[in-house]
Design a protein around this motif. Structure first.
Motif, PDB file in Angstrom:
ATOM      1  N   ARG A 175      63.310  -8.298  25.772  1.00 16.59           N
ATOM      2  CA  ARG A 175      64.937  -7.558  26.190  1.00 16.59           C
ATOM      3  C   ARG A 175      64.772  -7.097  27.786  1.00 16.59           C
ATOM      4  N   GLY A 176      64.429  -8.345  28.826  1.00 15.92           N
ATOM      5  CA  GLY A 176      64.542  -8.209  29.987  1.00 15.92           C
ATOM      6  C   GLY A 176      65.966  -7.853  30.432  1.00 15.92           C
ATOM      7  N   SER A 177      66.230  -7.030  31.549  1.00 12.93           N
ATOM      8  CA  SER A 177      67.655  -6.803  31.816  1.00 12.93           C
ATOM      9  C   SER A 177      68.570  -7.849  32.304  1.00 12.93           C
ATOM     10  N   LEU A 178      67.840  -8.799  33.150  1.00 11.03           N
ATOM     11  CA  LEU A 178      68.590  -9.959  33.561  1.00 11.03           C
ATOM     12  C   LEU A 178      68.679 -11.114  32.641  1.00 11.03           C
ATOM     13  N   SER A 179      67.621 -11.280  31.689  1.00  7.65           N
ATOM     14  CA  SER A 179      67.656 -12.119  30.574  1.00  7.65           C
ATOM     15  C   SER A 179      69.044 -11.703  29.594  1.00  7.65           C
ATOM     16  N   LYS A 180      69.130 -10.362  29.270  1.00 10.07           N
ATOM     17  CA  LYS A 180      70.118 -10.018  28.623  1.00 10.07           C
ATOM     18  C   LYS A 180      71.335 -10.411  29.274  1.00 10.07           C
ATOM     19  N   GLU A 181      71.562 -10.271  30.454  1.00  7.01           N
ATOM     20  CA  GLU A 181      72.832 -10.744  31.445  1.00  7.01           C
ATOM     21  C   GLU A 181      73.186 -12.192  31.294  1.00  7.01           C
ATOM     22  N   VAL A 182      72.019 -13.093  31.362  1.00 10.31           N
ATOM     23  CA  VAL A 182      72.413 -14.264  31.205  1.00 10.31           C
ATOM     24  C   VAL A 182      72.586 -14.744  29.773  1.00 10.31           C
ATOM     25  N   MET A 183      71.851 -14.184  28.845  1.00 13.20           N
ATOM     26  CA  MET A 183      72.270 -14.511  27.337  1.00 13.20           C
ATOM     27  C   MET A 183      73.671 -14.068  26.967  1.00 13.20           C
ATOM     28  N   ALA A 184      74.250 -13.005  27.600  1.00  7.48           N
ATOM     29  CA  ALA A 184      75.585 -12.820  27.308  1.00  7.48           C
ATOM     30  C   ALA A 184      76.533 -13.771  28.046  1.00  7.48           C
ATOM     31  N   LYS A 185      76.316 -13.944  29.321  1.00  9.50           N
ATOM     32  CA  LYS A 185      77.199 -14.734  30.216  1.00  9.50           C
ATOM     33  C   LYS A 185      77.060 -16.155  29.663  1.00  9.50           C
ATOM     34  N   TYR A 186      76.253 -16.850  29.189  1.00 12.18           N
ATOM     35  CA  TYR A 186      76.193 -18.301  28.917  1.00 12.18           C
ATOM     36  C   TYR A 186      76.039 -18.381  27.343  1.00 12.18           C
ATOM     37  N   ASP A 187      76.290 -17.096  26.391  1.00 11.74           N
ATOM     38  CA  ASP A 187      76.445 -17.314  25.019  1.00 11.74           C
ATOM     39  C   ASP A 187      75.325 -17.871  24.531  1.00 11.74           C
ATOM     40  N   LEU A 188      73.841 -17.667  24.992  1.00  7.60           N
ATOM     41  CA  LEU A 188      72.767 -18.490  24.731  1.00  7.60           C
ATOM     42  C   LEU A 188      72.463 -18.354  23.071  1.00  7.60           C
ATOM     43  N   SER A 189      72.548 -16.998  22.418  1.00  6.96           N
ATOM     44  CA  SER A 189      72.294 -16.882  21.294  1.00  6.96           C
ATOM     45  C   SER A 189      73.336 -17.476  20.264  1.00  6.96           C
ATOM     46  N   LYS A 190      74.338 -18.180  20.557  1.00  4.51           N
ATOM     47  CA  LYS A 190      75.209 -18.756  19.549  1.00  4.51           C
ATOM     48  C   LYS A 190      74.612 -19.749  18.723  1.00  4.51           C
ATOM     49  N   GLY A 191      74.762 -19.750  17.526  1.00  3.32           N
ATOM     50  CA  GLY A 191      74.221 -20.606  16.424  1.00  3.32           C
ATOM     51  C   GLY A 191      72.752 -20.090  15.919  1.00  3.32           C
TER      52      GLY A 191
ATOM     53  N   THR B 200      63.023   0.235  23.690  1.00  3.94           N
ATOM     54  CA  THR B 200      63.378   0.502  22.357  1.00  3.94           C
ATOM     55  C   THR B 200      64.821   1.140  22.265  1.00  3.94           C
ATOM     56  N   CYS B 201      65.012   1.740  23.240  1.00  2.37           N
ATOM     57  CA  CYS B 201      66.670   2.521  23.337  1.00  2.37           C
ATOM     58  C   CYS B 201      67.684   1.629  23.480  1.00  2.37           C
ATOM     59  N   ASP B 202      67.437   0.467  24.152  1.00  2.00           N
ATOM     60  CA  ASP B 202      68.323  -0.523  24.249  1.00  2.00           C
ATOM     61  C   ASP B 202      68.511  -1.478  23.214  1.00  2.00           C
ATOM     62  N   ILE B 203      67.397  -1.252  22.340  1.00  2.00           N
ATOM     63  CA  ILE B 203      67.450  -2.140  20.909  1.00  2.00           C
ATOM     64  C   ILE B 203      67.843  -1.363  20.122  1.00  2.00           C
ATOM     65  N   LYS B 204      67.638  -0.229  19.784  1.00  2.00           N
ATOM     66  CA  LYS B 204      67.801   0.668  18.521  1.00  2.00           C
ATOM     67  C   LYS B 204      68.817   1.482  18.277  1.00  2.00           C
ATOM     68  N   ASP B 205      69.660   1.924  19.555  1.00  2.00           N
ATOM     69  CA  ASP B 205      70.401   2.809  19.653  1.00  2.00           C
ATOM     70  C   ASP B 205      71.772   2.218  18.733  1.00  2.00           C
ATOM     71  N   PRO B 206      72.091   3.010  17.666  1.00  2.00           N
ATOM     72  CA  PRO B 206      73.067   2.738  16.720  1.00  2.00           C
ATOM     73  C   PRO B 206      74.454   2.155  17.216  1.00  2.00           C
ATOM     74  N   SER B 207      74.866   2.842  18.196  1.00  2.00           N
ATOM     75  CA  SER B 207      75.990   2.622  18.989  1.00  2.00           C
ATOM     76  C   SER B 207      75.978   1.480  20.254  1.00  2.00           C
ATOM     77  N   GLN B 208      74.719   1.091  20.346  1.00  2.00           N
ATOM     78  CA  GLN B 208      74.553   0.131  21.372  1.00  2.00           C
ATOM     79  C   GLN B 208      75.078   0.679  22.810  1.00  2.00           C
ATOM     80  N   ASN B 209      74.950   1.772  23.077  1.00  2.00           N
ATOM     81  CA  ASN B 209      75.370   2.772  24.226  1.00  2.00           C
ATOM     82  C   ASN B 209      74.618   2.593  25.218  1.00  2.00           C
ATOM     83  N   ILE B 210      73.197   2.616  25.058  1.00  2.00           N
ATOM     84  CA  ILE B 210      72.301   2.584  26.131  1.00  2.00           C
ATOM     85  C   ILE B 210      71.916   1.213  26.597  1.00  2.00           C
TER      86      ILE B 210
END
Length: 550
Positions: free
Chosen positions: A188-204, A524-534
């Motif tokens: 759950r690296g912060s830059l990795s999270k950014e590129v995964m969202a930007k390029y939709d790497l988790s699609k499929g 953990t907070c970035d992962i488990k927060d039920p509202s995905q607010n952190i």
């Protein structure tokens, strides 16, 4: 990039994170071409400061990367001599024999190690080859090119005020440009999270699944120490509340690693993973081992558990995801370091070929292909159904079905179950508080079990207090207006470092307090927060835990 003026440097490959994946990539690049300019940027105060892993290391990754690692003094000093597996009940345990387990579960030939120390040694090997390794250099931003490709990172920004404005000692950091940028930030690296969202790497692909791993190092009575012994347990105290289990590894110097993993797809928002860990140590089998000993270190880290189904596309324009940033842990083996090393090696080889051909800033498709069809893919594919079976059917059924599935994969290269999918994300799995009862945990006794803040002092974590809080709330009102009434604000419990509090004072509205100085960077907070607010972003370089030999 922001309007701040920064100096820049250019490299062939920029690597974010000095873990086993990033260092393997750096070493392999210089093995292939000594003239390549390679830099590794590490947010910890030193290499290894933020590394936390079990760890029983399968040396296959090291064998492939540095075949003469023994002669070069790699700190793999404790071969596994005995493998134990128990299912625990409240007052006793049942040994599960080793013979029905598929060969991949055998730890023969593996080593009990401190991955922090292995990474320190790997950094020395990298520097001897001419790699520049810079600890204390947090990478806070990605830099994009005109065509939307990743072309660099901003590193070493210091001295911001709490509101994010430049303070009196502000240093803007530097831009480090690379023809390719490798992200090896761990889970759950912060830059990795950014590129995964930007390029939709988790699609499929299935959503990534996670566990929270907590670990203490104990010095125990020499009479009870059995160097090389590996013990895993399942069952008590978690029961049906959550998936997970423990590990106890006897390393050298009368020390043992005592660890506990809780799968983060649990429903009951009153569950407190840290307190489950503390309760576990009071099991008669564990308490007897630790009696007369002392805890000397503590830490926590999220673990990727989605496996084969959840590995995203690992390449993007200008770079690649390595190791746990891509989620390469083999869950039943509780091992990911070998795959991290193999991924770094594969990414380096793909980048070397691309650079030799005069390419830059494109997708390293050869790395993607090698990861899925090579040893990493084969390792993960064999065990792909263990985690979804566990999530769906619980411990006992999944032990039988998962074991059968691993055997058919091992013997025939196929699964009778096909490829099972993971369900919802771990955040979405959190249930509403009204459907559950609070859990009454025993008070820590200060001998075997400890309160969170006391234990966090043994992580030697520190954050400069005048910087902006690196635990960002997308909407500051959500913890009290949504999470508290709906989920009893589980951040108070799922954080293993006591970062989050709900403060209630007579005659006043409740307040949500973030003690970011306590943070051990587990995510953990970035992962488990039920509202995905952190949103976890990196603090300034060098801050966080200072693990000696985790």
């Amino acid at each position: 990039m922001s309007e701040v003026e920064r100096e820049s440097m250019e490299y062939d490959v920029v690597i974010v994170g000095a873990g086993p994946a990033g260092l393997s990539a750096a070493i392999r690049l210089k093995q292939l071409d000594a003239d390549l300019n390679v830099v590794v940027l590490e947010k910890g105060s030193e290499v290894g400061a933020h590394i936390l892993s079990g760890a029983v290391l399968d040396p296959c990754g090291l064998d492939a990367l540095i075949p003469d690692w023994k002669e070069k003094g790699a700190p793999l000093n404790v071969p596994v001599t005995k493998d134990n597996f128990y299912v625990l009940g409240a007052g006793g345990q049942m040994r599960v024999p080793n013979w029905p387990m598929p060969p991949l579960m055998n730890n023969h030939g593996n080593y009990i190690v401190s991955m922090g120390n292995v990474c320190r040694w790997m950094a020395e090997q990298a520097e001897a080859l001419g790699v520049e390794v810079f600890p204390g250099m947090a990478c806070s931003e990605l830099v994009y090119g005109d065509d939307g490709e990743v072309k660099g990172v901003v590193a070493g920004e210091f001295g911001k005020n709490p509101d994010g404005t430049p303070g009196p000692a502000y240093e803007p950091g530097m831009v480090l440009y690379g023809k390719y940028v490798f992200l090896s930030e761990g889970v759950r690296g912060s830059l990795s999270k950014e590129v995964m969202a930007k390029y939709d790497l988790s699609k499929g692909h299935c959503p990534q699944k996670f566990g929270l791993g907590m670990k203490e190092i104990w010095e125990i009575d020499p009479e009870k120490h059995r160097e090389g012994t590996v013990t895993h347990t399942m069952g008590w105290p978690l029961g049906s509340n959550a998936g997970g289990g423990s590990f106890i590894y006897h390393l050298e110097n009368n020390q043992v690693y005592v660890g506990f993993v809780v799968h983060l797809n649990y429903e009951n928002p009153y569950l407190n993973p840290y307190m489950e860990f503390q309760r576990f140590k009071h099991h008669p089998m564990v308490a007897e081992l630790l009696k007369g000993g002392k805890r000397v270190a503590y830490g926590a880290r999220a673990i990727s558990e989605g496996g084969w189904q959840s590995v995203p596309k690992v390449v993007f324009p200008g770079g690649a995801l390595l190791g746990c940033s891509a989620g390469l842990v083999n869950v039943p083996r509780i091992k990911g370091n070998h795959n991290a090393m193999l991924s770094g090696k594969a990414a380096a080889e793909a980048a070397h070929e691309a650079l030799k051909a005069g390419r830059a800033g494109d997708e390293l498709t050869a790395y993607e292909a090698e990861l899925r069809s090579g040893p990493i893919g084969k390792d993960l594919k064999k065990v792909r159904n263990v985690k979804p079976l566990w999530s769906k059917f619980g411990l006992s059924t999944s032990l039988a079905l998962g074991g059968l599935d691993m055997w058919t994969n091992n013997l025939f290269g196929l699964s009778l179950l096909g490829t099972l999918k993971h369900g919802k994300s771990d955040a979405a799995a959190t249930g509403e508080a009204a459907k559950f009862k609070p859990i009454d945990y025993p008070k820590p006794d200060g001998v075997l079990s400890f309160d969170r803040l006391t234990n966090v002092s043994f992580a030697m974590t520190n954050h400069e207090e005048q910087q902006p809080c690196h635990l960002q709330l997308k909407d500051p009102s959500v913890p009290i207006s949504v999470n508290l009434p709906k989920y009893a604000e589980p951040a108070q419990r799922y954080c293993p470092a006591g970062v989050y509090e709900v403060v209630e004072e007579a005659g006043k509205d409740p307040r949500f307090v973030i003690n970011f100085q306590n943070c051990v960077h587990c995510k953990t907070c970035d992962i488990k927060d039920p509202s995905q607010n952190i949103n976890w972003v990196t603090p300034q370089g060098g801050d966080g835990p200072n693990y000696p030999n985790m």
